[in-house]
Design an enzyme around this catalytic site. Structure first.
Site, PDB file in Angstrom:
ATOM      1  N   GLY A  38      55.523  15.169  66.391  1.00 46.75           N
ATOM      2  CA  GLY A  38      54.418  14.217  66.564  1.00 46.75           C
ATOM      3  C   GLY A  38      53.329  15.151  64.992  1.00 46.75           C
ATOM      4  CG  ASP A  39      49.532  16.384  65.077  1.00 46.21           C
ATOM      5  OD1 ASP A  39      49.685  16.215  65.795  1.00 46.21           O
ATOM      6  OD2 ASP A  39      48.842  16.210  64.390  1.00 46.21           O
ATOM      7  CD  GLU A  40      52.456  20.034  68.677  1.00 41.58           C
ATOM      8  OE1 GLU A  40      51.865  20.370  69.569  1.00 41.58           O
ATOM      9  OE2 GLU A  40      53.860  20.461  68.697  1.00 41.58           O
TER      10      GLU A  40
END
Length: 211
Positions: free
Chosen positions: A107-109
């Site tokens: 994801g955006d991690e």
């Protein structure tokens, strides 16, 4: 007792080597950003923790994700979201040292693993660079995107003696950074741990009460 003949046997292993490299890349690197993935991060962290113990040195984990990325992804489409992740991954790579690791967990991690840090001030310098790099407007083909990020930080050995605890505590600190208004970084503390346990117990009691 004299050499009378020498036989050379050659085999082209290019394809085999390329296949092995491809398998390694699939297993250990993120396909979108080409950054190390969770598996490679944990592998390096599990090696660095014992080394830091022997050297009596410190490590830092910076756990970050993009603020409100889901809203941007849903409104502009996944293709645009992928471009944003690739662009910001490139900016983050410019910050990391050769001895450190930048990984994308999904994801955006993203996670920074910093080695041989002298003090928390060193970590603050890196965190400020990350905030500035993400805050700088991103220009895509048909639009300009403004994003911020929140960062949770854990330090070895004070915040954990193994990779699992360090990641968990950095994630807890990230939650606190988001709760406090985003576009900021927070260090893990025992107080955060107590708050997290209290929240978990409250959720369990609420589930039982509803039942």
């Amino acid at each position: 007792g004299k050499v009378v003949q020498v036989v050379h046997v050659n085999r082209d292993v290019t394809e085999r080597k390329q296949a092995a490299e491809k398998i390694e890349k699939i297993a250990y690197y993120d396909s979108l950003t080409s950054l190390p993935n969770r598996r490679l991060l944990l592998d390096r962290l599990n090696k660095m923790v014992p080394q830091a113990k022997r050297k009596h040195s410190k490590l830092a984990l910076l756990f970050l994700d993009l603020d409100r990325f889901k809203e941007v992804n849903d409104s502009r489409g996944h293709s645009c979201g992928d471009q944003i992740l690739q662009a910001f991954a490139g900016r983050l790579q410019d910050i990391v040292r050769e001895s450190d690791t930048l990984a994308r967990l999904g994801g955006d991690e993203f996670v920074f693993l910093l080695t041989d840090i002298e003090s928390e001030l060193d970590v603050c310098v890196v965190a400020d660079k990350i905030l500035a790099a993400i805050r700088d407007p991103l220009r895509l083909e048909d639009c300009q995107v403004h994003m911020t990020t929140s960062i949770g930080i854990s330090i070895f050995p004070s915040d954990g003696n193994n990779s699992e605890d360090l990641l968990k505590n950095a994630d807890m600190a990230l939650y606190e950074a988001k709760s406090s208004g985003r576009n900021a970084y927070k260090f893990f503390s025992d107080k955060l741990n107590a708050k997290a346990q209290e929240r978990h117990q409250l959720e369990n009691r609420m589930h039982r009460a509803l039942e």
